[in-house]
Design a protein around this motif. Sequence first.
Motif, PDB file in Angstrom:
ATOM      1  N   VAL A  51       0.831  -1.205   0.000  1.00 14.59           N
ATOM      2  CA  VAL A  51       0.000   0.000   0.000  1.00 14.59           C
ATOM      3  C   VAL A  51       0.863   1.250   0.000  1.00 14.59           C
ATOM      4  N   ILE A  52       1.951   1.238   0.759  1.00 15.71           N
ATOM      5  CA  ILE A  52       2.837   2.402   0.810  1.00 15.71           C
ATOM      6  C   ILE A  52       3.469   2.645  -0.557  1.00 15.71           C
ATOM      7  N   GLY A  53       3.864   1.575  -1.251  1.00 12.37           N
ATOM      8  CA  GLY A  53       4.407   1.743  -2.598  1.00 12.37           C
ATOM      9  C   GLY A  53       3.410   2.381  -3.543  1.00 12.37           C
ATOM     10  N   VAL A  54       2.131   1.960  -3.464  1.00 14.30           N
ATOM     11  CA  VAL A  54       1.095   2.547  -4.317  1.00 14.30           C
ATOM     12  C   VAL A  54       0.886   4.019  -3.982  1.00 14.30           C
ATOM     13  N   LEU A  55       0.749   4.325  -2.682  1.00  9.95           N
ATOM     14  CA  LEU A  55       0.464   5.695  -2.262  1.00  9.95           C
ATOM     15  C   LEU A  55       1.607   6.648  -2.608  1.00  9.95           C
ATOM     16  N   VAL A  56       2.825   6.218  -2.332  1.00 13.98           N
ATOM     17  CA  VAL A  56       3.965   7.100  -2.581  1.00 13.98           C
ATOM     18  C   VAL A  56       4.139   7.365  -4.070  1.00 13.98           C
ATOM     19  N   THR A  57       3.991   6.340  -4.887  1.00 11.89           N
ATOM     20  CA  THR A  57       4.128   6.540  -6.333  1.00 11.89           C
ATOM     21  C   THR A  57       3.005   7.423  -6.877  1.00 11.89           C
ATOM     22  N   ALA A  58       1.792   7.261  -6.336  1.00 11.72           N
ATOM     23  CA  ALA A  58       0.702   8.142  -6.751  1.00 11.72           C
ATOM     24  C   ALA A  58       0.937   9.578  -6.273  1.00 11.72           C
ATOM     25  N   LEU A  59       1.592   9.731  -5.123  1.00 12.83           N
ATOM     26  CA  LEU A  59       1.873  11.074  -4.608  1.00 12.83           C
ATOM     27  C   LEU A  59       2.919  11.801  -5.434  1.00 12.83           C
ATOM     28  N   VAL A  60       4.019  11.121  -5.733  1.00 13.56           N
ATOM     29  CA  VAL A  60       5.129  11.791  -6.416  1.00 13.56           C
ATOM     30  C   VAL A  60       5.077  11.635  -7.926  1.00 13.56           C
TER      31      VAL A  60
ATOM     32  N   VAL B  41       4.954   0.079  -6.125  1.00  5.08           N
ATOM     33  CA  VAL B  41       5.456   1.084  -7.073  1.00  5.08           C
ATOM     34  C   VAL B  41       5.020   0.731  -8.487  1.00  5.08           C
ATOM     35  N   ASN B  42       5.066  -0.545  -8.821  1.00  3.81           N
ATOM     36  CA  ASN B  42       4.653  -0.981 -10.151  1.00  3.81           C
ATOM     37  C   ASN B  42       3.173  -0.707 -10.398  1.00  3.81           C
ATOM     38  N   VAL B  43       2.351  -0.876  -9.361  1.00  2.00           N
ATOM     39  CA  VAL B  43       0.918  -0.606  -9.491  1.00  2.00           C
ATOM     40  C   VAL B  43       0.657   0.893  -9.574  1.00  2.00           C
ATOM     41  N   GLY B  44       1.331   1.663  -8.735  1.00  4.28           N
ATOM     42  CA  GLY B  44       1.063   3.096  -8.665  1.00  4.28           C
ATOM     43  C   GLY B  44       1.413   3.855  -9.922  1.00  4.28           C
ATOM     44  N   THR B  45       2.364   3.354 -10.698  1.00  2.00           N
ATOM     45  CA  THR B  45       2.784   4.087 -11.888  1.00  2.00           C
ATOM     46  C   THR B  45       1.722   4.080 -12.984  1.00  2.00           C
ATOM     47  N   SER B  46       0.725   3.182 -12.907  1.00  3.69           N
ATOM     48  CA  SER B  46      -0.321   3.130 -13.938  1.00  3.69           C
ATOM     49  C   SER B  46      -1.334   4.252 -13.794  1.00  3.69           C
ATOM     50  N   ILE B  47      -1.251   5.064 -12.742  1.00  2.00           N
ATOM     51  CA  ILE B  47      -2.206   6.162 -12.569  1.00  2.00           C
ATOM     52  C   ILE B  47      -2.009   7.228 -13.639  1.00  2.00           C
ATOM     53  N   THR B  48      -0.794   7.398 -14.146  1.00  2.00           N
ATOM     54  CA  THR B  48      -0.528   8.449 -15.132  1.00  2.00           C
ATOM     55  C   THR B  48      -1.330   8.223 -16.401  1.00  2.00           C
ATOM     56  N   SER B  49      -1.319   6.998 -16.929  1.00  2.00           N
ATOM     57  CA  SER B  49      -2.066   6.728 -18.153  1.00  2.00           C
ATOM     58  C   SER B  49      -3.568   6.871 -17.934  1.00  2.00           C
ATOM     59  N   THR B  50      -4.051   6.577 -16.726  1.00  2.00           N
ATOM     60  CA  THR B  50      -5.477   6.756 -16.442  1.00  2.00           C
ATOM     61  C   THR B  50      -5.846   8.225 -16.463  1.00  2.00           C
ATOM     62  N   LEU B  51      -4.999   9.073 -15.892  1.00  2.00           N
ATOM     63  CA  LEU B  51      -5.258  10.512 -15.928  1.00  2.00           C
ATOM     64  C   LEU B  51      -5.257  11.031 -17.366  1.00  2.00           C
ATOM     65  N   VAL B  52      -4.361  10.521 -18.191  1.00  2.00           N
ATOM     66  CA  VAL B  52      -4.298  10.966 -19.586  1.00  2.00           C
ATOM     67  C   VAL B  52      -5.560  10.558 -20.343  1.00  2.00           C
ATOM     68  N   SER B  53      -6.091   9.371 -20.056  1.00  2.00           N
ATOM     69  CA  SER B  53      -7.285   8.912 -20.777  1.00  2.00           C
ATOM     70  C   SER B  53      -8.502   9.788 -20.485  1.00  2.00           C
ATOM     71  N   MET B  54      -8.514  10.468 -19.333  1.00  2.00           N
ATOM     72  CA  MET B  54      -9.664  11.303 -18.985  1.00  2.00           C
ATOM     73  C   MET B  54      -9.837  12.461 -19.959  1.00  2.00           C
ATOM     74  N   ALA B  55      -8.773  12.871 -20.632  1.00  2.00           N
ATOM     75  CA  ALA B  55      -8.874  13.995 -21.564  1.00  2.00           C
ATOM     76  C   ALA B  55      -9.686  13.644 -22.799  1.00  2.00           C
ATOM     77  N   GLN B  56      -9.937  12.349 -23.052  1.00  3.93           N
ATOM     78  CA  GLN B  56     -10.715  11.937 -24.219  1.00  3.93           C
ATOM     79  C   GLN B  56     -12.135  11.534 -23.848  1.00  3.93           C
ATOM     80  N   SER B  57     -12.622  12.011 -22.700  1.00  2.00           N
ATOM     81  CA  SER B  57     -13.954  11.622 -22.243  1.00  2.00           C
ATOM     82  C   SER B  57     -15.071  12.301 -23.025  1.00  2.00           C
ATOM     83  N   GLY B  58     -14.753  13.242 -23.907  1.00  2.00           N
ATOM     84  CA  GLY B  58     -15.792  13.920 -24.674  1.00  2.00           C
ATOM     85  C   GLY B  58     -16.442  13.022 -25.705  1.00  2.00           C
TER      86      GLY B  58
END
Length: 600
Positions: free
Chosen positions: A123-132, A163-180
């Motif tokens: 959990v700490i690896g996920v949270l820290v990677t999502a934070l930074v 850390v490996n799990v947390g790094t996938s948040i970036t691509s999810t944030l990018v996909s939100m830009a195509q929600s139109g």
Amino acid sequence: MPSSLPGSQVPHPTLDAVDLVDRTLRNEGTSSSAPVLEEGDTDPWALSQLKDTSQPWKELSVAGRLRRVASSVFKACGLLGSLYFFICSLDVLSSAFQLLGSKMAGDIFKDNVVLSNPVAGLVIGVLVTALVQSSSTSSSIVVSMVAAKLLTVRASVPIIMGVNVGTSITSTLVSMAQSGDRDEFQRAFSGSAVHGIFNWLTVLVLLPLESATALLERLSELALGAASLSPGAQAPDILKVLTKPLTHLIVQLDSDVIMSSATGNATNRTLIRRWCGTMGQPTRENSSNCGAFGPCMERNSTAPVDRLPCRHLFAGTELTDLAVGCILLAGSLLVLCGCLVLIVKLLNSVLRGRVARAVRTVINADFPFPLGWLGGYLALLAGAGLTFALQSSSVFTAAIVPLMGVGVISLDRAYPLLLGSNIGTTTTALLAALASPADRMLSALQVALIHFFFNLAGILLWYLVPALRLPIPLARHFGAVTARYRWVAGVYLLLGFLLLPLAAFGLSLAGGTVLAAVGGPLVGLVLLVILVTVLQRHRPAWLPARLRSWTWLPLWLHSLEPWDRLVTRCCPCNVCSPPKATTKEAHCYENPEVLASQRL
């Protein structure tokens, strides 16, 4: 069923009814007496071939040809420029998140009692990677703590998984830009989700196995013992050579502050770098008496050393790290979304006709039988090589997602590309570990090897056997749900990367017994629901009559419609409302006799 019914007597058709009509029309061959719904009758997963409506080249005049060439050059320059600023905005976004949460991340890593719990470490690896917003920063903190003997290698393994799990948040944030656009968002979000689903499934298998047998730790020890190692050269930094001239004019951070916070050396220094060099050479260095600004006089030295201030936007600011982080976060998100929208528009404009067919055929091509399996493995190697060249898995995955949205890359081909990206980022860490100081090299290499073996084991589990490529159908289904209810994407981000990890972290603080007593039944219930749902779709005869559907449960437990009504009622300006009905659905709504005329 009669051939026509008054519109007032036909209930308002649902999306399921529309899809049922589509299947009936395709399977049974509708006669000419019934209107065929050709408009909108498309599969969002079928790679659409955008029609080239421009005038053929042979019919153009000289002036028209010059205009087309100039337009093509302008679009190419615009695409490259947008991609460059998009990559730079990702770098600034990472700096913003580090300013907002890096010291907190360092404080979290220092609690060695909590880190002894594997679930808490994950959990700490996920949270820290999502934070930074940087898996490299999180991995560097782990390596520094292992090298400083503040963290054991065994305790670092669950953190690396997180850390490996947390790094996938970036691509999810990018996909939100195509929600139109509904279809684009479905493809883009599924592409980002398949990465996260793969990482979570790998963690669910390997974390219990690692806790019981320490498999990854022993493999890394064997690999280190079999190799004769010597410090190597610094890893190539191709991408940052291009982005540093711009990003270093905006902000520069002092990574030593994060490391010192994680290793227990408390510091109140700002994370923003103010001094970037010195003038002159000190003769002896015992201690220093340096002011906040101005020359730095070395005690017991014969020559003063003048520090050179950094040249970036926030070098001399009096704002706090939190304020600067908020400014950079807002600005980088604005530039990120603008560049992403521009990239999507330009791709839609460029990829038309023969160009679209050629590009998509090359990217999604499969070898003829019996070598059809080879295309996916070549995509794995391509993803690893491109990530190694870019020196950033976040940039690579963030570039794949919009290409999936516009239909250039299929989900089946994006899956091995993303898995190869996981391997590519670990090889970068291996080279960086070889360039570390001799006293830290073995620890750094072992952590990097653990990261590599974790991703390699995930590929062996979820890609080697085609029947076990579960992340692909799961991502398809998740993307379809999210395209219908756009607010599900925000709930996924909050639950998957913040609320659920925080809840698990809080339970881990109460001890392993409490965590097992609360989390065990919940995980078992989720697995049971998944098993029953799969059997309902594929083997309903194996289940009791009552469990063959979930209709006996309250509606809010087996449908998102009540939640959708609640969210759309509370959401201002209908931002969270579902996309408008497609032409096909609208045609059915306006002409209910279409439904009544079909044998359902």
